[in-house]
Design a protein around this motif. Structure first.
Motif, short mmCIF file in Angstrom:
data_model
loop_
_atom_site.label_atom_id
_atom_site.label_comp_id
_atom_site.label_asym_id
_atom_site.label_seq_id
_atom_site.Cartn_x
_atom_site.Cartn_y
_atom_site.Cartn_z
N PRO A 33 0.82 -1.22 0.00
CA PRO A 33 0.00 0.00 0.00
C PRO A 33 0.85 1.26 0.00
N ALA A 34 0.34 2.30 -0.62
CA ALA A 34 0.98 3.61 -0.56
C ALA A 34 0.69 4.25 0.78
N SER A 35 1.58 5.11 1.24
CA SER A 35 1.38 5.77 2.52
C SER A 35 0.29 6.83 2.41
N PRO A 36 -0.75 6.76 3.26
CA PRO A 36 -1.78 7.81 3.24
C PRO A 36 -1.24 9.12 3.78
N ILE A 37 -0.10 9.05 4.47
CA ILE A 37 0.50 10.24 5.06
C ILE A 37 1.27 11.02 4.00
N ARG A 38 1.86 10.31 3.04
CA ARG A 38 2.76 10.94 2.08
C ARG A 38 2.22 11.00 0.65
N LYS A 39 1.13 10.26 0.38
CA LYS A 39 0.70 10.14 -1.02
C LYS A 39 0.17 11.45 -1.60
N LEU A 40 -0.20 12.39 -0.74
CA LEU A 40 -0.72 13.67 -1.23
C LEU A 40 0.39 14.71 -1.43
N THR A 41 1.64 14.31 -1.20
CA THR A 41 2.76 15.25 -1.31
C THR A 41 2.83 15.95 -2.66
N PRO A 42 2.61 15.26 -3.80
CA PRO A 42 2.65 15.98 -5.08
C PRO A 42 1.66 17.13 -5.16
N PHE A 43 0.50 16.98 -4.54
CA PHE A 43 -0.50 18.06 -4.57
C PHE A 43 -0.06 19.21 -3.67
N ALA A 44 0.60 18.87 -2.55
CA ALA A 44 1.13 19.91 -1.67
C ALA A 44 2.27 20.66 -2.37
#
Length: 401
Positions: free
Chosen positions: A12-23
């Motif tokens: 699984p991808a990290s739910p903590i880090r997977k939104l980093t590209p959007f940030a």
């Protein structure tokens, strides 16, 4: 093109880090982001730890023993024995972060296909550790309505099969902040003894207990000497997440020798990390007293602010530096991406972790997020304003929640 492994596909991808590209994109657009998505404190690392790094004078950057240096393990044992763990340096296996301690324990204690029961929501990376170790997590649901208290022992027993090998807890809990009581831990002790199970205890947030509440470790309970495996790390205690030094603690000598074989296979933990970790044990109590006071104030600011927003519910945690909040939204993953990608208030926005990634049961956490109160109170207040404005504007808002 060669194919990726099935395990790689399942990881699984990290739910903590997977939104980093959007940030990252939001930052390129000039938005200020309040990072409440990850447990990276802004608290200063203890001076004694930083000075130890500055004063390193070795001439050869050499391997260390696979179990960690004798001096560090001796110093660590003194720290734990002040907490009444009654251990020897030979009960400690130094690891590359707490993550490696967990992975080694899973591989040493469970065969492929065997099961560990974990109250959910739980630290998202447990899923990744289990995947890499070929074991199965059997989740047992805790509920936001009672602050994510330990599920009933009867519910645990319903999940126990011939494949069950361990129960795992994180105390105080990540992501919920729940602090388990002595009564809850004693109930788990009886269960583990009854079914001859390991009890994994992730204690990364041991120092962060609030309102005068007592921290209890399974190490404090009699009769579990061969069952308990403690995971720990310098990351949170000393605000030293980049040090990547943790440890596995067990009084079970057979298990220790087995875990050591896995440690030998990866050679050794870092020398400089152990030097810093050894110095960190001398951190004065005043440091922790000040940090605990600061986190208590941050918790109170965040929890009060969240519960004042229409449609939001957030229980008051007893430890760690996280909360899980229920929001009036249709989908936490969509909302957490939307607030970065399509929203700002006064050119500011908030990064959060969707709670879906902290549940193993599909469909849960859809209207929940985890927030880390690792920023100062003024920034937390500004983040709360952004969140309230975002909920008012979000197209997927669910009225009545």
């Amino acid at each position: 093109m060669p194919k990726i492994s099935q395990k790689g596909m399942d990881m699984p991808a990290s739910p903590i880090r997977k939104l980093t590209p959007f940030a990252d994109q939001a930052k390129k657009e000039g938005k200020k982001i309040y990072h409440l998505n990850i447990g990276q404190p802004d608290i200063q690392t203890p001076e004694v730890m930083l000075n130890a790094l500055k004063n390193i004078d070795f001439k050869v950057w050499a391997y260390t023993p696979s179990e960690g240096t004798a001096s560090y393990r001796t110093k660590l044992a003194s720290y734990y024995n002040k907490l009444n763990y009654n251990i020897e340096p030979t009960d400690i296996l130094v690891t590359n972060g707490g993550s490696e301690a967990i992975t080694i324990a899973m591989q040493a204690c469970l065969n492929p296909g065997e099961e560990v029961i974990i109250p959910e929501p739980f630290y998202a990376n447990y899923n990744g550790f289990a995947c890499s170790s070929d074991i199965v997590i059997k989740p047992i649901m805790s509920h936001i309505e009672n602050g994510f208290a330990l599920p009933s022992i009867a519910d645990f027993e319903k999940l126990i099969t011939e494949k069950t090998k361990a129960i795992a807890i994180c105390n105080p809990n990540n992501p919920t902040g729940y602090l388990y009581s002595r009564e809850e831990l004693e109930a788990l002790r009886e269960l583990c003894l009854k079914y001859d199970l390991y009890l994994f205890s992730d204690e990364a947030y041991r120092e962060f207990c609030y309102d005068g509440r007592e921290f209890i470790s399974p190490m404090h309970l009699e009769g579990l000497e061969n069952n308990v495996v403690v995971f720990d790390t310098v990351s949170k205690r000393y605000s030293a997440c980049g040090a990547r030094i943790g440890c596995l603690i067990t009084k079970n000598k057979e298990l220790y020798q087995t875990a050591l074989k896995f440690a030998q296979a990866r050679l050794s933990p870092s020398l400089e990390g152990q030097i810093a970790g050894e110095a960190a044990v001398d951190t004065p109590d005043a440091y922790f007293e000040a940090v605990s006071k600061e986190y208590t104030a941050r918790r109170d600011t965040l929890v009060k602010g969240l519960n004042q927003i229409k449609g939001v519910f957030c229980p008051n945690p007893g430890g760690a530096f996280y909360v899980v909040a229920r929001l009036p939204i249709d989908n936490a993953d969509k909302f957490c991406q939307w607030i970065l990608e399509s929203f700002s208030y006064e050119n500011e926005t908030v990064m959060m972790a969707p709670a879906t990634g902290f549940y193993s049961t599909i469909g849960f956490g859809l209207n929940e997020v985890r927030l880390a109160y690792v920023l100062n109170q003024e920034d937390l207040k500004k983040a709360l304003v952004c969140l309230e404005k975002a909920l008012e504007a979000y197209p997927g808002r669910k009225e009545g929640q």
